[in-house]
Enzyme design. Structure first.
Site, PDB file in Angstrom:
ATOM      1  N   HIS A 122      -3.613   2.542   2.773  1.00 18.76           N
ATOM      2  CA  HIS A 122      -3.076   1.698   1.711  1.00 18.76           C
ATOM      3  C   HIS A 122      -4.018   0.515   1.454  1.00 18.76           C
ATOM      4  O   HIS A 122      -4.837   0.157   2.319  1.00 18.76           O
ATOM      5  CB  HIS A 122      -1.681   1.191   2.093  1.00 18.76           C
ATOM      6  CG  HIS A 122      -0.611   2.202   1.823  1.00 18.76           C
ATOM      7  ND1 HIS A 122       0.734   1.901   1.858  1.00 18.76           N
ATOM      8  CD2 HIS A 122      -0.698   3.513   1.475  1.00 18.76           C
ATOM      9  CE1 HIS A 122       1.442   2.987   1.551  1.00 18.76           C
ATOM     10  NE2 HIS A 122       0.591   3.980   1.325  1.00 18.76           N
TER      11      HIS A 122
ATOM     12  N   GLU B 202      -3.499  -2.779   1.252  1.00 22.83           N
ATOM     13  CA  GLU B 202      -3.352  -3.924   2.155  1.00 22.83           C
ATOM     14  C   GLU B 202      -3.954  -3.591   3.522  1.00 22.83           C
ATOM     15  O   GLU B 202      -4.609  -4.413   4.159  1.00 22.83           O
ATOM     16  CB  GLU B 202      -1.860  -4.281   2.312  1.00 22.83           C
ATOM     17  CG  GLU B 202      -1.133  -4.598   0.996  1.00 22.83           C
ATOM     18  CD  GLU B 202      -0.502  -3.381   0.325  1.00 22.83           C
ATOM     19  OE1 GLU B 202      -1.069  -2.267   0.406  1.00 22.83           O
ATOM     20  OE2 GLU B 202       0.555  -3.555  -0.302  1.00 22.83           O
TER      21      GLU B 202
ATOM     22  N   CYS C  98       4.501  -1.964   1.310  1.00 20.45           N
ATOM     23  CA  CYS C  98       5.435  -0.869   1.618  1.00 20.45           C
ATOM     24  C   CYS C  98       6.188  -1.117   2.916  1.00 20.45           C
ATOM     25  O   CYS C  98       5.711  -1.781   3.832  1.00 20.45           O
ATOM     26  CB  CYS C  98       4.687   0.454   1.703  1.00 20.45           C
ATOM     27  SG  CYS C  98       3.637   0.597   3.152  1.00 20.45           S
TER      28      CYS C  98
ATOM     29  N   CYS D  61       2.905  -1.275   5.679  1.00 20.00           N
ATOM     30  CA  CYS D  61       2.099  -2.504   5.578  1.00 20.00           C
ATOM     31  C   CYS D  61       2.914  -3.744   5.930  1.00 20.00           C
ATOM     32  O   CYS D  61       2.357  -4.733   6.406  1.00 20.00           O
ATOM     33  CB  CYS D  61       1.483  -2.602   4.188  1.00 20.00           C
ATOM     34  SG  CYS D  61       0.272  -1.282   3.932  1.00 20.00           S
TER      35      CYS D  61
END
Ligand code: HJL
Ligand code: ZN
Length: 178
Positions: free
Chosen positions: A61, A63, A98, A108
């Site tokens: 992801h 982040e 998320c 995250c």
């Protein structure tokens, strides 16, 4: 846009637009969103790291890529990144972090929580462009969990349509190839 542009301090909109330009680099995939993120030291107004969905190896992801890159620049493991983050670290992300992922991947939100244990207190502010649509996980508790833990989440209005168009490119029902 330059690899590491510079903006005026606290120019949140420009930082978020930069995050959106990163999201556009993410390869379209029907089963996720294309997201971009920028990790910033608000004291020095320096970009610490950038990231976008699937930038790094694995099912990564945006982040997560920021944190992994910053950890690696500082020779610490990803789970110790909180120890090397400056005092006023903030993250700009086109989409709310998320809280639920496909099997085997840490959300995250939990990665952000772990940074709070770091010597300087980790990521205490998140600037986000949109809430996560309910497509994959139903209602995402990402923002509310962050806020419950004392992480300030600030929704920056204005770029929602563009962010979602980019996020959904590659989805079966998306006509756009943003
Ligand atoms: C955020 C990202 C990204 C998502 N959200 N904030 N940053 N891809 O880089 C959230 C979405 C998940 C799907 C599939 N997307 O990615 O809920 O396969 O991508 O773990 O639920 O989960 P996986
Ligand atoms: Zn995530």
């Amino acid at each position: 846009m330059a690899e590491r542009p510079s903006f005026e301090p606290l120019d949140h909109e420009s930082y978020l637009r930069f995050a959106l330009s990163l999201a556009r680099k993410s390869p379209p995939k029907p089963s996720n969103f294309r997201v971009g993120a920028v990790l910033v030291d608000e004291t020095s107004n320096q970009i610490l790291a950038t990231g976008y969905t699937l930038e790094l190896e694995g099912n990564t992801h945006a982040e997560q890529c920021c944190l992994r890159k910053f950890a690696s620049m500082h020779n610490v493991s990803e789970d110790r990144v909180g120890d090397v983050l400056p005092q006023k670290t903030v993250i700009y992300t086109t989409m709310e972090p998320c809280n639920k992922r496909s099997v085997g991947n840490e959300p995250c939100v939990d990665r952000i929580f772990r940074t709070l244990q770091g010597v300087n207190g980790g990521i205490k502010t998140v600037y986000l462009g949109v809430s996560e649509p309910e497509t994959f996980v139903g209602e995402n508790a990402g923002r509310s969990r962050l806020e419950a833990a004392g992480v300030v989440c600030i929704h920056m209005p204005g770029l929602e349509a563009e962010i979602l168009e980019v996020a959904k490119a590659g989805h079966a029902d998306s006509s756009s190839q943003a």
